[in-house]
Structures are given as C-alpha cells and as structure tokens.
Design a protein around this motif. Structure first.
Motif, PDB file in Angstrom:
ATOM      1  N   GLY A 169      -3.713   1.063  -6.696  1.00 55.00           N
ATOM      2  CA  GLY A 169      -2.834   2.219  -6.810  1.00 55.00           C
ATOM      3  C   GLY A 169      -1.653   2.020  -7.724  1.00 55.00           C
ATOM      4  N   PHE A 170      -1.393   0.763  -8.122  1.00 58.25           N
ATOM      5  CA  PHE A 170      -0.309   0.501  -9.064  1.00 58.25           C
ATOM      6  C   PHE A 170      -0.800   0.707 -10.499  1.00 58.25           C
ATOM      7  N   LYS A 229       0.831  -1.208   0.000  1.00 57.46           N
ATOM      8  CA  LYS A 229       0.000   0.000   0.000  1.00 57.46           C
ATOM      9  C   LYS A 229       0.859   1.248   0.000  1.00 57.46           C
ATOM     10  N   ARG A 230       1.938   1.226   0.769  1.00 59.94           N
ATOM     11  CA  ARG A 230       2.815   2.397   0.841  1.00 59.94           C
ATOM     12  C   ARG A 230       3.675   2.553  -0.418  1.00 59.94           C
ATOM     13  N   LEU A 231       3.855   1.472  -1.155  1.00 58.42           N
ATOM     14  CA  LEU A 231       4.640   1.522  -2.395  1.00 58.42           C
ATOM     15  C   LEU A 231       3.789   1.828  -3.628  1.00 58.42           C
ATOM     16  N   ALA A 232       2.480   1.743  -3.501  1.00 55.48           N
ATOM     17  CA  ALA A 232       1.596   1.886  -4.661  1.00 55.48           C
ATOM     18  C   ALA A 232       1.854   3.194  -5.399  1.00 55.48           C
ATOM     19  N   THR A 268       4.311   2.327 -11.421  1.00 54.90           N
ATOM     20  CA  THR A 268       4.927   1.041 -11.064  1.00 54.90           C
ATOM     21  C   THR A 268       4.069  -0.120 -11.529  1.00 54.90           C
ATOM     22  N   LYS A 269       4.701  -1.099 -12.191  1.00 51.57           N
ATOM     23  CA  LYS A 269       4.021  -2.322 -12.629  1.00 51.57           C
ATOM     24  C   LYS A 269       4.322  -3.429 -11.624  1.00 51.57           C
TER      25      LYS A 269
END
Length: 316
Positions: free
Chosen positions: A166-167, A144-147, A151-152
């Motif tokens: 979010g990705f 969630k924090r990286l979304a 980014t794939k």
C-alpha cells in the motif's frame, strides 16, 4: 611427531567470549521469564486490547508545517520529524501490544501507557523510516494503517518484504548508503545492534539514519544501539535521537543512559531527545530509572536534554 595438545586449546579470549555469551543468554532468559508468561496470558484474555484502547483519548497534534525543524516523541522509539518541508516518521508503533500476530490477536508485551496519538491524528506522512525488524520497531498492524501511495518507506537490508502493501515505494538501504529525497539528504550509519525478526533470520540489517536539509543542522535517528563510536564522525546536528532504556539485561545491545549521553556528546548535536524508555516493559530497570540516570550524567548540561512528554512538540 607427537601431537601438540596445546594447539587444540582455544585461545583464552575465545573462551572468555563464549562464557560471557552464555552468561548474557542466561540473564536474558531469566529476564524474559519475569514478563513474557504474564504477557502471553494477558494477550489471550484481551486479544484486541480493548482496555488499552479505551484509555486512549488522543489530543490534536499541533501543526508542524510552520517549523523548519521540529520533532515529536510518540512513545518508545517512534518519532515524527518535520524537516526540509517533509513529515518523516521513524519506527512507528501505535499498537497496544507488540509481538507475533495471530489473526486479531497479538501475543506479546502491552504498552504501559497509550500512544499520544492515533494514526489518523497525524499529518500526511511523506517518509517512513524503519531502523530494523524487531517487533517494537517494525509493527505491521501500525504500518498497515499508515499505508499510503504517497508515502515512501526506507528500511534496512532484507526487511522490505516485512513492510505491508500500500505504500508508494519501499527502498532497502545498507550502511554507508545515501539518498536524496526532495530537499532532504538521508544517509545510513551502522549502529551496534542486530536485526533479526525471529531466531531464524539473523542476516537482516539494522540502521541508524542521518537527515539533513542543505547546510542546516541535521538530525540523527539512531534507532537501537549499544555503546559505539559510529556517530563520532558526525557534525552540524541540531538533534540526536538516542535510546536510553532496555539496557538491563540487554546492555550488549542497548546503551545505558550514561553511554547514550557519551554518544550524544561525541556526535556534536545541540540537543538530545531520549527515547526507547517507559513505554514497553522490555528491560528490568524501573520505569523512571533511565531518565533519572540520564539527567544525572548530563549534570550542568541537563538543559540539552529534551524532557517533553509523548505528544509534545520540540522545535529548533
């Protein structure tokens, strides 16, 4: 015609396999009772992991953009790879605790040491690779924090719905599949593991990934695997990332250090980055045992083992 009672008997091999399965289950249950009651109690007492987070003081991650090929072990099975001008993040887990999330609380095992970096310390991530759905490899709070829409995510069969929103794109790949992403060629290999998130969803996939940039030596990201010859056909690899921990009592699903060394030698890689050790107490072996056994197995070739601490950069 008289009934042939011999035909009702199961073949000896089936019986032996069943007995071995019961023994593994018994050892696993005994192992779990050593740690999970204490872990659940700690989860309730410190639901947000304030103590673990307070101990974390992440340094600045060195710039990887100047390297054609570089890798950073981030603890457990999390690895950041710089290849083909892209930042690839495999099985990111930055949470202080892994397990089932109930609101702000996560019920499960705590890290033995903080992650070397927080998500905000990382460079822009182009590609996230998820090997399988186990909580120590697919951590929803971290994802969630990286979304990011830039980014794939590449993940295993029947795991896309577990990836937070979010990705930019989430793609499921199965064994034998290949994909071209920019100048990066990605292929999927079948390891010796399993992919269940819980006891009720046994049909999820589990992947190992091979990354290549043209004719240059590539990278094997094995994820979790027991001893297998699945990597024997590979060649021209600069780096193999293989797990060496959690083999006691899980040797049917996680390779011993000696088996990891054998698989490394068979895949033809130049260097070995050992992961999946000394981060979460998933196995019964001592925290220092996996690396000691690996270096002993390597013998005079111990220089091929990358012994960098979490957060240190290895570059080809």
């Amino acid at each position: 015609m008289p009934h042939d009672r011999q035909s009702d008997r199961k073949p000896p091999r089936v019986k032996r396999a069943t007995i071995a399965g019961f023994r593994r289950a018994a050892k696993a249950a005994k192992s779990g009772l050593k740690r999970y009651p204490k872990a659940l109690l700690a989860s309730v007492r410190d639901p947000r992991g304030r103590k673990a987070l307070a101990a974390s003081a992440p340094p600045s991650l060195p710039d990887l953009a100047g390297h054609d090929l570089a890798a950073v072990w981030l603890g457990h099975a999390s690895v950041l790879v710089r290849i083909a001008g892209m930042n690839v993040l495999a099985d990111p887990v930055f949470a202080h605790r892994i397990g089932v999330s109930l609101g702000p609380m996560t019920l499960g095992l705590s890290r033995l040491s903080p992650a070397p970096f927080l998500e905000r310390e990382l460079p822009r991530i182009d590609l996230v690779l998820i090997s399988h759905a186990h909580f120590d490899h697919l951590d929803k709070p971290t994802l969630k924090r990286l979304a990011n829409p830039r980014t794939k995510v590449i993940t295993a069969r029947k795991t896309a719905r577990l990836i937070p929103a979010g990705f930019g794109e989430v793609v499921e790949l199965d064994w034998g599949c290949t994909l071209r992403i920019g100048d990066l060629d990605l292929s999927v290999v079948r390891p010796a593991h399993w992919g269940a998130r819980t006891a009720l969803d046994r049909k999820r996939g589990y992947n190992s990934y091979v990354l290549r940039a043209g004719q240059r030596p590539g990278v094997l990201l094995a994820g979790d695997t027991a001893m297998t010859n699945a990597f024997n056909h590979l060649s021209n690899l600069a780096l193999a990332v293989l797990g060496i921990g959690s083999y006691e009592p899980w040797v049917h699903a996680h390779a011993t250090p000696e088996e990891a060394w054998t698989m490394f030698r068979a895949c033809g890689a130049a260097r070995l980055l050992p992961v999946h050790h000394s981060t979460f107490p998933l196995g019964d072996e001592h925290i220092d045992e996996p690396m000691k056994r690996l270096l002993a197995a390597a013998g005079q070739e111990h220089h091929r083992v990358i012994r960098a601490a979490p957060g240190a950069v290895w570059a080809a």
